[in-house]
Design an enzyme around this catalytic site. Structure first.
Site, PDB file in Angstrom:
ATOM      1  N   CYS A  87       0.879  -1.249   0.133  1.00  0.00           N
ATOM      2  CA  CYS A  87      -0.128  -0.115  -0.089  1.00  0.00           C
ATOM      3  C   CYS A  87       0.807   1.392  -0.078  1.00  0.00           C
ATOM      4  O   CYS A  87       1.578   1.427   1.002  1.00  0.00           O
ATOM      5  CB  CYS A  87      -0.913  -0.055   1.087  1.00  0.00           C
ATOM      6  SG  CYS A  87      -1.924   1.579   1.344  1.00  0.00           S
ATOM      7  N   CYS A 238      -3.950   5.936  -5.331  1.00  0.00           N
ATOM      8  CA  CYS A 238      -3.666   4.415  -5.075  1.00  0.00           C
ATOM      9  C   CYS A 238      -2.289   4.187  -5.681  1.00  0.00           C
ATOM     10  O   CYS A 238      -1.912   4.159  -6.951  1.00  0.00           O
ATOM     11  CB  CYS A 238      -4.683   3.625  -5.851  1.00  0.00           C
ATOM     12  SG  CYS A 238      -4.440   1.986  -5.224  1.00  0.00           S
TER      13      CYS A 238
HETATM   14  O1  PYC Z   1      -2.046   3.509  -2.305  1.00  0.00           O
HETATM   15  O2  PYC Z   1      -1.468   1.439  -2.765  1.00  0.00           O
HETATM   16  C1  PYC Z   1      -2.198   2.272  -2.362  1.00  0.00           C
HETATM   17  C2  PYC Z   1      -3.527   1.779  -1.777  1.00  0.00           C
HETATM   18  C3  PYC Z   1      -3.924   0.448  -1.785  1.00  0.00           C
HETATM   19  C4  PYC Z   1      -5.125   0.363  -1.167  1.00  0.00           C
HETATM   20  C5  PYC Z   1      -5.440   1.687  -0.853  1.00  0.00           C
HETATM   21  N1  PYC Z   1      -4.395   2.381  -1.276  1.00  0.00           N
END
Ligand code: PYC
Length: 314
Positions: A87, A238
């Site tokens: 993450c 993400c």
């Molecule tokens: O930023 O890799 C990320 C992530 C995964 C799930 C929520 N954020």
């Protein structure tokens, strides 16, 4: 029992890092700590992430002793339903938290996660640049028949988690469409599982991303909506999902090594990114930059008399 945490958000996506919990895994290492938590102490995840203490978008970060002595810490990430491989918004959050507590300062820091070691560089302005684990596109233009939505085509890629990446299909990628985007991506995820479409080695594709043009006023190359396992959408762009995107852009020759890519989230926050090619054909090192802000410090109390001390769950 009490549990102390520090909360932060990275581009709007919260991270809750456990700094004191009275729990010590029997062995060092992020993988060992993930096993220890998931098999014997899953109550910690539920108590911190589920209501009444949490809500579905929070990602928990349990800091542990690394096996790799060059790492400043190991970390296990978890959410409202399970444990994540990696993450990056959470990694940026952990770096900000360790800087806040004085454990690290400006410079390069290695962090052990269950999906491998990532390298995070903390800059003087508080921004953090993470060199992620090797990432790659596994399948191009995979079709899936999605009940109620018809045939959807996407790429399957690894960026520290497994992603299905959809371009310009389904609801418009904009904030007012969050409900519809959640229904659409959730239906895609279910269809992938039911039709046996997986990542390498039969691994579950548990993150679904859809991409569109940046909304008005958003300075980026692309805007995304990312549905995480547990049906929460990522408020940040993400980091692992953007790594998967970079792997697809690299594989199709749409982005060159070292070229800047600005990925916006559904709320308009942006990660600045680029990649380096690795010697193995099709493999890249994604480089993702963002900034986290500390939002709070709490000591949670688990009252033995409280029927919801471990969170509200079915
Ligand atoms: O930023 O890799 C990320 C992530 C995964 C799930 C929520 N954020």
């Amino acid at each position: 029992m009490t549990i102390s945490v520090i909360d932060s958000h990275t581009g709007g996506e919260p991270t809750r890092a456990v700094i004191d919990s009275e729990l010590t895994p029997p062995e060092p290492g992020a993988l060992a700590a993930r096993d220890f938590l998931s098999r014997e102490h899953d109550w910690l995840r539920r108590a911190l992430i589920l209501e009444p203490r949490g809500f579905e978008a929070i990602v928990g970060a349990y800091l542990c002793k690394p096996t790799d002595q060059t790492c400043v810490t190991g970390v296990v990430f978890f959410n409202n339903v399970s444990y994540l491989n990696g993450c990056l918004h959470g990694t940026i959050g952990v770096v900000a938290i360790l800087a806040h507590t004085g454990e690290i300062s400006v410079g390069v820091h290695r962090i052990e996660t269950p999906s491998g070691v990532v390298t995070a560089t903390l800059a003087a302005d508080g921004s953090v640049t993470v060199n992620n684990v090797p990432s790659y596109r596994f399948r191009e233009s995979q079709e899936v028949e999605v009940p109620g939505h018809g045939l959807v085509t996407g790429d399957i890629a690894w960026g520290g988690n497994w992603f299905f990446l959809i371009q310009d299909q389904g609801p418009e990628v904009c904030f007012s469409e969050i409900e519809a985007l959640t229904h659409f991506t959730s239906a895609v995820g279910q269809a992938l599982t039911e039709q046996g479409i997986t990542g390498a080695d039969g691994e579950l594709i548990d993150h679904i991303e859809t991409f569109g043009s940046p909304n008005e006023g958003v300075d980026a190359d692309s805007q995304n909506f990312v549905l995480c396992p547990g049906r929460a959408y990522d408020r940040s762009p993400c980091g692992t999902g953007t790594s998967a995107k970079l792997a697809c852009l690299a594989a199709s020759g749409k982005l060159a090594e070292g070229e800047l890519w600005k990925q916006a989230s559904i709320i308009g926050t942006v990660f600045e990114c680029q990649f380096l090619n690795l010697p193995e054909e099709g493999m890249i090192t994604p480089i993702i930059s963002g900034k986290a802000h500390i939002t709070g410090k709490s000591t949670f109390v688990l009252d033995p008399e409280d029927p919801f001390k471990f969170g509200i769950s079915p």
